[in-house]
Design a protein around this motif. Structure first.
Motif, mmCIF file in Angstrom:
data_model
loop_
_atom_site.group_PDB
_atom_site.id
_atom_site.type_symbol
_atom_site.label_atom_id
_atom_site.label_comp_id
_atom_site.label_asym_id
_atom_site.label_seq_id
_atom_site.Cartn_x
_atom_site.Cartn_y
_atom_site.Cartn_z
ATOM 1 N N ILE A 154 0.777 -1.233 -0.070
ATOM 2 C CA ILE A 154 0.099 -0.026 -0.001
ATOM 3 C C ILE A 154 0.854 1.219 -0.082
ATOM 4 O O ILE A 154 0.605 2.337 -0.722
ATOM 5 N N HIS A 158 0.838 4.078 -2.763
ATOM 6 C CA HIS A 158 0.695 5.616 -2.507
ATOM 7 C C HIS A 158 1.845 6.575 -3.032
ATOM 8 O O HIS A 158 1.435 7.585 -3.621
ATOM 9 N N SER A 172 -7.092 -5.023 7.243
ATOM 10 C CA SER A 172 -8.559 -5.649 7.977
ATOM 11 C C SER A 172 -7.987 -7.208 8.628
ATOM 12 O O SER A 172 -7.073 -7.735 7.997
ATOM 13 N N MET A 182 -8.089 -6.694 2.569
ATOM 14 C CA MET A 182 -8.631 -5.358 2.453
ATOM 15 C C MET A 182 -7.511 -4.813 3.329
ATOM 16 O O MET A 182 -7.226 -5.081 4.439
ATOM 17 N N PHE A 184 -6.130 -0.365 4.102
ATOM 18 C CA PHE A 184 -6.737 0.910 3.985
ATOM 19 C C PHE A 184 -5.630 2.165 4.386
ATOM 20 O O PHE A 184 -4.474 1.832 4.882
ATOM 21 N N HIS A 186 -5.551 5.792 6.256
ATOM 22 C CA HIS A 186 -6.321 6.728 7.068
ATOM 23 C C HIS A 186 -5.194 7.785 7.380
ATOM 24 O O HIS A 186 -4.361 7.608 8.320
ATOM 25 N N GLN A 193 -9.883 9.217 3.455
ATOM 26 C CA GLN A 193 -9.472 7.656 3.610
ATOM 27 C C GLN A 193 -9.556 6.807 2.351
ATOM 28 O O GLN A 193 -10.355 7.206 1.591
ATOM 29 N N GLN A 194 -8.626 5.888 2.116
ATOM 30 C CA GLN A 194 -8.836 5.174 1.087
ATOM 31 C C GLN A 194 -8.641 3.670 1.227
ATOM 32 O O GLN A 194 -8.391 3.163 2.354
ATOM 33 N N SER A 195 -9.555 2.765 0.521
ATOM 34 C CA SER A 195 -9.383 1.295 0.782
ATOM 35 C C SER A 195 -8.839 0.623 -0.440
ATOM 36 O O SER A 195 -8.981 1.248 -1.636
ATOM 37 N N HIS A 196 -8.181 -0.374 -0.117
ATOM 38 C CA HIS A 196 -7.506 -1.185 -1.341
ATOM 39 C C HIS A 196 -7.471 -2.576 -1.117
ATOM 40 O O HIS A 196 -7.533 -3.246 -0.188
#
Length: 212
Positions: A154, A158, A172, A182, A184, A186, A193-196
């Motif tokens: 991640i 980014h 998660s 999953m 994230f 934060h 906030q982003q989820s990946h």
């Protein structure tokens, strides 16, 4: 060809695992690289790092050309994130002493990481895991490696150097046999906030994660 495995996830994300070879002449034959790339190669003094450089570019070129795309070399942005010179897709790559993993996506930023499942992860866990993540991982090395690779992937996606693994990249909960997870971002100082989506894979005693 030192291709170990190639597959696709999340519809359009292609991944290739490449076993590092020391056949320098074969690696350089037909390798597409711009003058800046060759200059970077010439500046590398360590033989193993030179092999990783050559194998990484050969692996990326192989994956790109297998999709009938034109490969024109790779460049890096100000943060060291690689991208294709002709910008026809988003890319990421990672390497160990034994393997290279490269990944592409036609339009979404991606990140990939591969690490050996090793005891050293337990020693540094408090630096990159939240309290709840430490509690779940315990001394389970595969869980620790999953957390590390997920956060690193991640972080690479980014593309900047201003994220805290411990506080800003939560993962998660997951089962030990899960291949999809999953994660994230934060941001501490903004409401963003982003989820990946994450894909977990293994090769020998290594574990990897691709983030999209």
């Amino acid at each position: 060809m030192p291709i170990v495995r190639r597959w696709s996830v999340f519809d359009e994300c292609d991944i290739l695992i490449w076993e590092i070879t020391d056949q320098r002449e074969e690696l350089q034959k037909g390798l597409v690289a711009n003058p800046e790339e060759w200059e970077e190669y010439q500046s590398i003094s360590h033989p193993q790092k030179q092999l990783e450089w050559l194998n990484g570019r050969r692996a990326m070129q192989t994956l790109i050309e297998s999709k009938d795309w034109k490969y024109e070399g790779m460049v890096k942005d100000d943060y060291g994130k690689p991208y294709l010179k002709n910008k026809i897709a988003e890319i990421s790559l990672t390497h160990t002493a034994h393997y290279i993993v490269v990944a592409t996506h036609p339009n979404s930023s991606i990140g990939v990481d591969l690490e050996r499942v090793a005891p050293k992860l337990a020693r540094v866990a408090p630096k990159f895991l939240s309290d709840s993540e430490i509690q779940y991982a315990g001394d389970n090395l595969k869980r620790l490696c999953t957390y590390w690779c997920a956060k690193e992937a991640i972080y690479k996606l980014h593309g900047t150097r201003q994220l805290s693994f411990k506080e800003e990249i939560p993962i998660s909960s997951f089962s030990d046999d899960a291949i999809f997870l999953m994660g994230f971002i934060h941001h501490l100082h903004t409401p963003i906030q982003q989820s990946h989506q994450l894909h977990r894979f293994e090769i020998d005693d290594f574990l990897g994660i691709v983030a999209v």
